[in-house]
Motif scaffolding. Structure first.
Motif, short mmCIF file in Angstrom:
data_model
loop_
_atom_site.label_atom_id
_atom_site.label_comp_id
_atom_site.label_asym_id
_atom_site.label_seq_id
_atom_site.Cartn_x
_atom_site.Cartn_y
_atom_site.Cartn_z
N PRO A 51 -0.75 -4.17 14.83
CA PRO A 51 -0.03 -4.78 13.72
C PRO A 51 0.36 -3.80 12.61
N TYR A 68 -10.94 -3.50 5.56
CA TYR A 68 -10.90 -3.52 7.03
C TYR A 68 -10.50 -2.13 7.54
N MET A 70 -8.73 0.28 10.50
CA MET A 70 -7.70 0.22 11.54
C MET A 70 -7.16 1.61 11.81
N GLY A 74 -2.28 0.65 15.05
CA GLY A 74 -2.86 -0.64 15.38
C GLY A 74 -3.51 -0.70 16.76
N ASP A 97 -4.42 -13.44 18.99
CA ASP A 97 -5.63 -13.00 18.29
C ASP A 97 -6.86 -13.50 19.04
N THR A 101 -10.08 -9.06 17.83
CA THR A 101 -9.04 -8.57 16.91
C THR A 101 -9.33 -8.99 15.48
N ARG A 102 -9.97 -10.16 15.30
CA ARG A 102 -10.19 -10.67 13.94
C ARG A 102 -11.28 -9.91 13.18
N ASN A 104 -11.27 -6.71 12.53
CA ASN A 104 -10.59 -5.79 11.61
C ASN A 104 -9.16 -6.20 11.30
N TYR A 105 -8.78 -7.39 11.73
CA TYR A 105 -7.45 -7.92 11.43
C TYR A 105 -7.59 -9.44 11.34
N PHE A 138 2.10 -8.07 8.84
CA PHE A 138 2.12 -7.18 10.00
C PHE A 138 3.31 -6.23 9.93
#
Length: 296
Positions: A51, A68, A70, A74, A97, A101-102, A104-105, A138
């Motif tokens: 993202p 977060y 990343m 991404g 998602d 993935t959640r 760090n995003y 994003f």
């Protein structure tokens, strides 16, 4: 696992990991226009950037008071996508998602990537949807690498980059891995640019775009050429590994850009970030056109 589509002119092959284009082969000549991911130079073919596009400052960002982590470009390029539709000449990959993935995003999303062959052209279409109540932030972009030279008897320096339309464009320099937005310049993209490896000694050449643009890699000594056409991306990056003398060039349409040198790290303030409210969608595309005859 790989997936293949074809028409009368081209065969395209994709990895389910990253939904990555890994071959684009002319049926006329058998030539593969896509870089073959030699890790000596660069171990990827044409990764999807999502993202984020480029590097975040200190590889992190802040959202709703939390920090977060990343990495560059991404995580989508390293995720397993699901094939949701396929015909002879088209395929759609999907990524949603997950608890992974959640970490760090912290956003719900659905990303579809559809590849379609028509004549001597491959269209790459992105569809991002926000299924949640809160906004989705994003960036997204392509990173296709093209083999240069396109003939064994030629060299990298036998090729040039042609810009259409012929006009100057704003160039965004890099300071390390970050965008130096305070020092933009006008680049002489109203003329063709002869390829040399030294062009990339400061990393990618990044241009701001408006309306439709076509970027073509070609040589006066061979009929093979490749174009990338994009209508609405705000940026494009032109890149090849340096000082490795890498035999490829990437032409990268971006809907987003690396953090600026003075970035605060706050996601909602990030330059080039896209926002989707609840239920909204984002649709963008670009085309890769193969030229197999001198008339182009």
């Amino acid at each position: 696992m790989t997936v293949t589509i074809e028409n009368q002119f081209l065969t395209a092959e994709f990895l389910e990991k990253g939904a990555e284009l890994c071959h684009l082969v002319s049926k006329d000549s058998g030539f593969d226009y896509i870089w073959q991911a030699d890790p000596q130079y660069w171990g990827r073919h044409a990764p999807v950037l999502f993202p984020f596009v480029g590097r975040l400052k200190d590889d992190q960002y802040q959202y709703e008071g939390k920090t977060y982590q990343m990495g560059q470009h991404g995580f989508a390029r390293d995720c397993d996508f699901t094939v949701t539709a396929q015909t002879t000449n088209a395929v759609t990959f999907n990524l949603k998602d997950s608890p992974i993935t959640r970490v760090n995003y912290p956003f719900a999303f659905s990303l579809d990537i559809t590849y379609t062959l028509k004549d001597s052209q491959l269209t790459v279409a992105y569809h991002v949807a926000n299924p949640a109540v809160k906004p989705l932030y994003f960036s997204i972009g392509g990173h296709p690498g093209f083999n240069v030279p396109m003939s064994a008897e030629l060299s990298f320096e036998d090729y040039y980059l042609s810009y259409e339309p012929k006009k100057t464009r704003v160039q965004v320099p890099l300071a390390g891995p970050y965008s130096d937005l305070a020092h933009k310049t006008l680049a002489p993209t109203d003329t063709d640019l002869d390829l040399t490896h030294e062009l990339f000694k400061n990393d990618a050449m990044i241009y701001e775009l408006h309306h439709q643009n076509r970027f073509t890699l070609k040589s006066e000594k061979n009929y093979r050429a490749i174009s990338l056409i994009v209508e609405d991306a705000p940026y494009v990056g032109i890149w090849s590994a340096y000082p490795k003398q890498a035999p490829y060039v990437c032409i990268e349409p971006w809907w987003g850009i690396a953090d600026s040198v003075d970035s605060t790290g706050e996601l909602t303030q990030k330059t080039g970030i896209n926002r989707l409210n609840a239920g909204e969608t984002f649709d963008r595309h670009y085309m890769i056109q193969v030229h197999q005859r001198r008339a182009f």
